[in-house]
Write an enzyme that holds these catalytic residues in place. Sequence first.
Site, PDB file in Angstrom:
ATOM      1  N   SER A  59       0.832  -1.425  -0.008  1.00 56.13           N
ATOM      2  CA  SER A  59       0.129  -0.009   0.051  1.00 56.13           C
ATOM      3  C   SER A  59       0.720   1.436  -0.050  1.00 56.13           C
ATOM      4  O   SER A  59       0.291   2.219  -0.088  1.00 56.13           O
ATOM      5  CB  SER A  59      -1.084   0.019   1.223  1.00 56.13           C
ATOM      6  OG  SER A  59      -2.251  -0.790   1.043  1.00 56.13           O
ATOM      7  N   LYS A  63       0.205   3.795  -2.477  1.00 54.78           N
ATOM      8  CA  LYS A  63      -0.736   4.958  -2.651  1.00 54.78           C
ATOM      9  C   LYS A  63      -0.125   6.201  -2.508  1.00 54.78           C
ATOM     10  O   LYS A  63      -0.750   7.578  -2.541  1.00 54.78           O
ATOM     11  CB  LYS A  63      -1.920   4.625  -1.544  1.00 54.78           C
ATOM     12  CG  LYS A  63      -2.605   3.461  -1.523  1.00 54.78           C
ATOM     13  CD  LYS A  63      -3.789   3.476  -0.604  1.00 54.78           C
ATOM     14  CE  LYS A  63      -4.689   2.142  -0.781  1.00 54.78           C
ATOM     15  NZ  LYS A  63      -3.986   0.878  -0.187  1.00 54.78           N
ATOM     16  N   SER A  68      -6.228   3.726   4.397  1.00 58.01           N
ATOM     17  CA  SER A  68      -5.435   3.113   3.294  1.00 58.01           C
ATOM     18  C   SER A  68      -6.585   2.119   2.467  1.00 58.01           C
ATOM     19  O   SER A  68      -6.495   1.128   2.059  1.00 58.01           O
ATOM     20  CB  SER A  68      -4.648   1.905   3.993  1.00 58.01           C
ATOM     21  OG  SER A  68      -3.770   1.356   2.859  1.00 58.01           O
ATOM     22  N   LYS A  87       2.737   6.772   4.790  1.00 61.78           N
ATOM     23  CA  LYS A  87       2.266   5.541   4.498  1.00 61.78           C
ATOM     24  C   LYS A  87       2.722   4.190   4.705  1.00 61.78           C
ATOM     25  O   LYS A  87       3.850   4.055   4.440  1.00 61.78           O
ATOM     26  CB  LYS A  87       1.791   5.657   2.797  1.00 61.78           C
ATOM     27  CG  LYS A  87       0.650   4.515   2.261  1.00 61.78           C
ATOM     28  CD  LYS A  87      -0.766   5.026   2.955  1.00 61.78           C
ATOM     29  CE  LYS A  87      -1.748   3.914   2.915  1.00 61.78           C
ATOM     30  NZ  LYS A  87      -1.317   2.837   3.829  1.00 61.78           N
TER      31      LYS A  87
END
Length: 389
Positions: free
Chosen positions: A63, A66, A123, A229
Amino acid sequence: MKRYVSLLVIFLLITSLWIPAASAEEKKSADITNNVKSAILIERDTGEVLYEKNSNEQLPPASMTKIMTMLLIMEAIDKGKLTWDEKISTSEYAASMGGSQIFLEPGEQMTTKQMLQGIAIGSGNDASVAMAERIGGSEEAFVEMMNEKAKELGLKDSFFKNTTGLPSSGHFSTAHDMAIMAKELLKYEDITKFTGMYEAYLREDTDKKFWLVNTNKLVRFYPGVDGLKTGFTAEAKYCLTATAEKDGMRVIAVVFGAPTSKERNAQVTKMLNFAFNQYQTHPMFKRNQAIGLAKVSKGKEKTVEAVTSEPLSLLTKKGEKTVDVEQKINLNKNLDAPIKKGDKVGTIKLIKGGQVVLESELVAKSDVKEAGWYTLYKRSFGMFTKAGK
């Protein structure tokens, strides 16, 4: 004009600051992290690498993907192509995303701000795809934009297959590349208002109130951490791109492939401690700080204001002596309308000992549309009459 002339004179004055000359061997030899596949630590404003370990190894980013998704969202907002209050519709495809999600339903609408909260804090894969479809028209088109942006940033070891980081063959990045993406994202200071939130709520005034808790626990437990993140899949293991600011210095730490979330946080904490104990920055310019006026040919306006594209600082080791650093501004002389806000119109360089130690783009503060024939005629006629006198 007098103000800009004065600014240019000031910018060309010599500044007594020092740039660290730590060798690549020194950075690599420092045994800061263990039990991770790769890692890197950089100072945001200069991009100076303070520590690295296997930083160019291609690995699944999960993730952390992102970060690039959020970068393109923030760019769209900055360029006026998207507003914070615009309502974004959720397609059936976006709502079908598995993994981390905010449980959007087909046809459900949320504002850009709410969608970004869902991405940055929770997320949300569904929110990521919904935003991708709004900006790119489809997730596939948005992914092409992601890969084009990676090329623009000079990232040779990253390739995206989706906006979410869900497992996909040939979807990879590196600690180095992820740090550069984070550096670019952090140009937009509003992003940390989202990534730095520990918790928030969506659908507050409904019976489907949804509690978001940040997957990055360092936001709560490490003073100064306000992003960016996390990532996890069975293949990627535990990953994190974190940023923290202390005493005016912002750093970015990235780890790939930690065995547990606790270990991931521990390794990032060690890197952050190292940076803040060993280094300090000297802020020079804020983002969007006016530098001068660049001349524009065939535009409705004859000039466009040139501003800094990012915060600029100089980095030193704590306690080091200082030497002279020169600032040099270069505004492009052959700019033709139309010009869009954010287009490059020049450069600013910091020079030490005859060598450029930092170079950054100057960009247009606003759009300049192409002038019509009548405007150009009046200018030409004015020049002709002046010449006749």
